[in-house]
Structure formats: C-alpha cells, structure tokens
Design a protein around this motif. Structure first.
Motif, PDB file in Angstrom:
ATOM      1  N   MET A   1       0.853  -1.201   0.000  1.00  0.00           N
ATOM      2  CA  MET A   1       0.000   0.000   0.000  1.00  0.00           C
ATOM      3  C   MET A   1       0.884   1.246   0.000  1.00  0.00           C
ATOM      4  O   MET A   1       1.298   1.726   1.056  1.00  0.00           O
ATOM      5  CB  MET A   1      -0.878  -0.014   1.249  1.00  0.00           C
ATOM      6  N   ASP A   2       1.120   1.755  -1.190  1.00  0.00           N
ATOM      7  CA  ASP A   2       2.095   2.835  -1.344  1.00  0.00           C
ATOM      8  C   ASP A   2       1.539   4.212  -1.000  1.00  0.00           C
ATOM      9  O   ASP A   2       2.288   5.190  -0.974  1.00  0.00           O
ATOM     10  CB  ASP A   2       2.622   2.856  -2.784  1.00  0.00           C
ATOM     11  N   LEU A   3       0.221   4.326  -0.798  1.00  0.00           N
ATOM     12  CA  LEU A   3      -0.361   5.647  -0.492  1.00  0.00           C
ATOM     13  C   LEU A   3      -1.150   5.598   0.814  1.00  0.00           C
ATOM     14  O   LEU A   3      -2.084   6.378   1.021  1.00  0.00           O
ATOM     15  CB  LEU A   3      -1.259   6.109  -1.652  1.00  0.00           C
ATOM     16  N   GLN A   4      -0.754   4.673   1.685  1.00  0.00           N
ATOM     17  CA  GLN A   4      -1.457   4.503   2.946  1.00  0.00           C
ATOM     18  C   GLN A   4      -1.545   5.826   3.714  1.00  0.00           C
ATOM     19  O   GLN A   4      -0.531   6.502   3.920  1.00  0.00           O
ATOM     20  CB  GLN A   4      -0.705   3.473   3.808  1.00  0.00           C
ATOM     21  N   GLY A   5      -2.768   6.214   4.083  1.00  0.00           N
ATOM     22  CA  GLY A   5      -2.954   7.410   4.899  1.00  0.00           C
ATOM     23  C   GLY A   5      -2.938   8.720   4.113  1.00  0.00           C
ATOM     24  O   GLY A   5      -3.150   9.783   4.681  1.00  0.00           O
ATOM     25  N   LEU A  24      -8.542   5.445 -12.179  1.00  0.00           N
ATOM     26  CA  LEU A  24      -7.476   5.983 -11.323  1.00  0.00           C
ATOM     27  C   LEU A  24      -7.963   6.115  -9.880  1.00  0.00           C
ATOM     28  O   LEU A  24      -7.246   5.762  -8.936  1.00  0.00           O
ATOM     29  CB  LEU A  24      -7.010   7.343 -11.856  1.00  0.00           C
ATOM     30  N   ALA A  25      -9.199   6.609  -9.722  1.00  0.00           N
ATOM     31  CA  ALA A  25      -9.738   6.808  -8.372  1.00  0.00           C
ATOM     32  C   ALA A  25      -9.727   5.484  -7.608  1.00  0.00           C
ATOM     33  O   ALA A  25      -9.369   5.424  -6.426  1.00  0.00           O
ATOM     34  CB  ALA A  25     -11.156   7.368  -8.454  1.00  0.00           C
ATOM     35  N   GLN A  29      -7.192   4.316  -4.298  1.00  0.00           N
ATOM     36  CA  GLN A  29      -7.737   3.767  -3.044  1.00  0.00           C
ATOM     37  C   GLN A  29      -7.167   2.382  -2.750  1.00  0.00           C
ATOM     38  O   GLN A  29      -6.925   2.038  -1.598  1.00  0.00           O
ATOM     39  CB  GLN A  29      -9.257   3.716  -3.126  1.00  0.00           C
ATOM     40  N   ASP A  30      -6.924   1.598  -3.813  1.00  0.00           N
ATOM     41  CA  ASP A  30      -6.305   0.280  -3.596  1.00  0.00           C
ATOM     42  C   ASP A  30      -4.961   0.434  -2.901  1.00  0.00           C
ATOM     43  O   ASP A  30      -4.521  -0.448  -2.165  1.00  0.00           O
ATOM     44  CB  ASP A  30      -6.076  -0.440  -4.933  1.00  0.00           C
ATOM     45  N   GLU A  31      -4.284   1.570  -3.140  1.00  0.00           N
ATOM     46  CA  GLU A  31      -2.982   1.815  -2.507  1.00  0.00           C
ATOM     47  C   GLU A  31      -3.126   2.501  -1.153  1.00  0.00           C
ATOM     48  O   GLU A  31      -2.132   2.937  -0.573  1.00  0.00           O
ATOM     49  CB  GLU A  31      -2.082   2.644  -3.433  1.00  0.00           C
ATOM     50  N   LEU A 176      -0.768   6.514 -11.462  1.00  0.00           N
ATOM     51  CA  LEU A 176      -0.596   5.978 -10.114  1.00  0.00           C
ATOM     52  C   LEU A 176       0.890   5.931  -9.757  1.00  0.00           C
ATOM     53  O   LEU A 176       1.292   6.375  -8.675  1.00  0.00           O
ATOM     54  CB  LEU A 176      -1.216   4.580 -10.031  1.00  0.00           C
ATOM     55  N   GLU A 177       1.710   5.410 -10.683  1.00  0.00           N
ATOM     56  CA  GLU A 177       3.153   5.321 -10.406  1.00  0.00           C
ATOM     57  C   GLU A 177       3.751   6.707 -10.157  1.00  0.00           C
ATOM     58  O   GLU A 177       4.603   6.884  -9.295  1.00  0.00           O
ATOM     59  CB  GLU A 177       3.889   4.650 -11.569  1.00  0.00           C
TER      60      GLU A 177
END
Ligand code: C5P
Length: 399
Positions: A1-5, A24-25, A29-31, A176-177
């Motif tokens: 999870m690269d975008l946690q929080g 993308l949305a 959220q998956d990240e 996303l990347e």
C-alpha cells in the motif's frame, strides 16, 4: 500500500479522459489513499458526480456556492478541501484549466480551490496534439512548472529515450506510479544512476543459448525506486518480459558483451552504478551461425567456453568511477562470499542474498556488506527493498 494514509483531492476537468480517472480513483484507493473528487461542469458532461461518488465512497464537490454534497468543515470547500489534502491531482487537465491556473484565475470550485491551496498540485494534461503544441499552452505549462506545479505527462515527449509528444493523458497505472513517486523522498535528486538487470543470453546457435533464472525483478525495482528518488535512471536490461518502470531510459541487450558495451558507454557520466544483472560468466566461443543438427550417432557438440568481461569490476576500475554497488546471490556462506566479492571487485558495497530465495521471487532478505560491516534488510517485497537500498546508497554517497 504505497499511499497509505494519504488524502488526495482529484480534480476533473472536461475531457474524454475522465473515464480513465474513474479507474485511477479506484487504484489510488487500492494503494490506501482517501480520494475526494472535485468536478467542473465540463467534467460532468463526460462522467457523472454519482459515478465518482460511488467509486470514491465520498461526497463529490461540483459547486463553490453553498454546502452542496455535504458541507466540509465551515462550508467553504474551496478552502477546506486543500487544508485536508496531502496533494491535489488534476486529471484530466484541459488546456483551459492549465491556462486558468497559469494566470491564477478562480471562477469555479476547482480553480478557486487550486488558487487557495496550501498543498502540492499535480496536473495531468489531456488534450489534442495541436492544443498541446499551441504556443499559449506551452507558455502556460512552463509557467506552471516555474510555479512548482508537478506535471504528470502527457504521454510521450518527456522520456529520455525519445518518443514524441501528443497530449494524451497518461494511463491510470502510469498516473498511479507518478503519484506514488511524488511522495517518495528525493534522496537522489539530479543524480545519474546506471543499473544492469536481468539475465544475459549467450548464443550457442541461432535458436539455443546459455542463460540463467534471473527474472530482472530486483533490478527493475531498483530502477523504479531510483526514479522515485529523483534520479535520472538508465536501465540496461537483459532478456526479460518485465514492463519498463516509468520515467526510466531502458536499453535492451542480449549478451554480456552487449551489456558491457552499453554500460561502458555511459559509466563515466553516472554517479551511481548498480550491477544487479546475473551476467553469464562464460560465452560460447564457437557459436554456430546455423542451427546445430542433432544426428543420431554423432557426439553432442563440444562447446568451447570463454570468460565474459566482468562489467562491475571494469566500471569500478575506471578513473573517477561512479559509486559502485554489486549483488551477490550465493547458496551458502552468504556474508563471507559477499565480503570476498566486495574486495575482489573493488567496490564499496555488495548486497547479498541467498540464491535459492532471490531468483524469480517477489520478496527477499538482503544483507548490505560494506567497509563498516553488515546491515540486514528484513524480508520484504522487492520494491520496498529497492527503496531501502536507494536510501542506503544516498546516505553513503552524501549530498
Ligand atoms: O562475479 P559474480 O557474478 O559472482 O558477481 C556478481 C556481481 O557482479 C553482480 O553485481 C553482477 O551484476 C556483477 N557482474 C558483472 N559482470 C560479470 C559478472 C558479474 O557486472 N561478468
């Protein structure tokens, strides 16, 4: 999870690429990101606010007047939304939105919120090639860059490898990347990093060859992590089916000698060289130009092997060599072998792992062996390990 929080405001303006921002949305959220969508009137011609609300599970903001869609704090969404965000990502961004932002115009919720922001702004242009190439658009884009806005794409043009621009929005996975990269610490900003990855393939004849089980995953993860850290990355890759990390200049090679040539042509310009490739130690000196026939009573062909050049040792021996990092995959005595390899190759840092664990796997345990001793990086995914390695290298080479 690269975008946690992480809390992201995704601003959508009027372009057909809105349909890709639905995807993308989801991926954001998956990240682990919380996504709040803000849509202009034109964006709602392409995708409805209901769609975005369903995809994000949050109120969607479309209007600066009044407390529509659920009030934010003091009911001033143009102020509150950016105060609660780690970044605003505008995707797709039209030529019109870019022009307004360059001027600081604020005539709807999204543009007002952008002017009122106190968080970073990332903009993913999406437009026809002529609109993108238009002098006014280019001037406005330059203005945004100068103002510290991060441009995401458009597809093409910006890659060092040389495609030419068209104005198409980046694909959701690419966006996303880029967004994940944006949040990584820029510990290698402006550094040139050269990386080898994957196996090599040494032909025996036109259809056969000697190769190994290296997947290239660790080298590709390092290329991605170095790019995320702000480096200019060149990846010299042996045969692998892996997709290129974004923003990385990739050069495909087959044999060790091709890899050697491509590396040596660039090593003097690099500040860091990371040799991850599993280079074949030998090549076939008597490779056949025609397919070798299997004949019933004939003996198997006698392959004459000659050593390949040692790419890592050759780079390390250059005057003014870049900071060189080697990898060592060993089946036993992992640390002792890595120490010996470090001395033999004349490099400051060797990263060791167990060959049984490393090849083709998605995670591994690593040991960093340098003049000061051994640092162990506990088992983790290869991208997580790559980010740790990048941080360790950055710490060792200093500012
Ligand atoms: O010599 P050995 O293959 O054990 O060393 C491994 C390290 O040296 C790796 O970093 C690998 O990429 C590099 N290497 C190289 N050229 C070779 C052999 C290995 O760059 N011909």
């Amino acid at each position: 999870m690269d975008l946690q929080g992480k809390r992201l405001v995704v601003g959508m303006t009027g372009g057909i690429a809105c349909y890709k921002v639905c995807e993308l949305a989801r991926r954001l959220q998956d990240e682990g990101a919380a996504v709040t969508a803000v849509m202009t009137a034109a964006a709602q011609q392409f995708v409805t606010a209901i769609t975005m609300q369903a995809l994000t599970g949050r109120p969607v903001y479309t209007d600066q007047w009044g407390a529509q869609g659920g009030a934010v704090g003091n009911a001033m969404p143009h102020i509150e939304l950016s105060r609660q965000a780690d970044a605003i990502v505008v995707a797709p961004a039209t030529a019109h939105f870019i022009a307004k932002t360059a001027l600081g115009l604020a005539d709807d919720l999204l543009s007002t919120l952008v002017v009122a922001r106190n968080c970073p702004l990332l903009v993913a242009p999406a437009m026809n090639v002529e609109m993108w190439n238009n002098a006014a658009t280019q001037r406005n884009v330059e203005r945004l860059r100068a103002d510290g806005v991060q441009l995401l794409g458009p597809a093409s043009g910006e890659q060092a490898c040389g495609e030419v621009g068209a104005g198409r929005m980046l694909e959701p996975q690419e966006l996303l990347e880029e967004i994940v990269a944006f949040f990584q610490p820029k510990v290698l900003r402006g550094r040139r990093v050269l990386i080898t990855a994957g196996p090599t393939f040494e032909p025996i004849d036109p259809v056969r060859g000697i190769t190994n089980l290296s997947s290239g995953k660790m080298g590709f993860a390092l290329a991605r992590a170095a790019y995320e850290a702000g480096a200019e990355v060149t990846l010299i890759a042996g045969p692998t089916s892996l997709a290129s990390p974004r923003g990385v200049c990739r050069i495909d090679v087959r044999t060790a000698r091709e890899m050697f040539d491509e590396v040596m042509a660039r090593a003097a310009r690099a500040q860091v060289f990371i040799a991850v490739a599993a280079v074949a130690d030998w090549r076939v000196a008597n490779a056949s130009a025609a397919k070798i026939k299997k004949r019933k009573d004939a003996p198997p062909p006698a392959l004459e092997l000659v050593p390949n050049p040692d790419i890592l040792a050759s780079v390390a021996a250059l005057p003014g060599a870049p900071y060189c990092v080697g990898f060592a995959a060993e089946t036993d005595d992992v640390i002792a072998n890595a120490q010996a390899k470090r001395a033999a190759k004349g490099v400051p840092l060797v990263i060791a792992n167990r060959a049984q664990d490393a090849f083709g796997a998605d995670d591994n345990e690593l040991h960093l062996v340098d003049a000061h001793g051994v640092t162990t990086l506990a088992r983790a995914g290869k991208l997580a390990q790559a980010r740790r390695i990048v941080a360790e290298i950055a710490r060792r080479i200093g500012p």
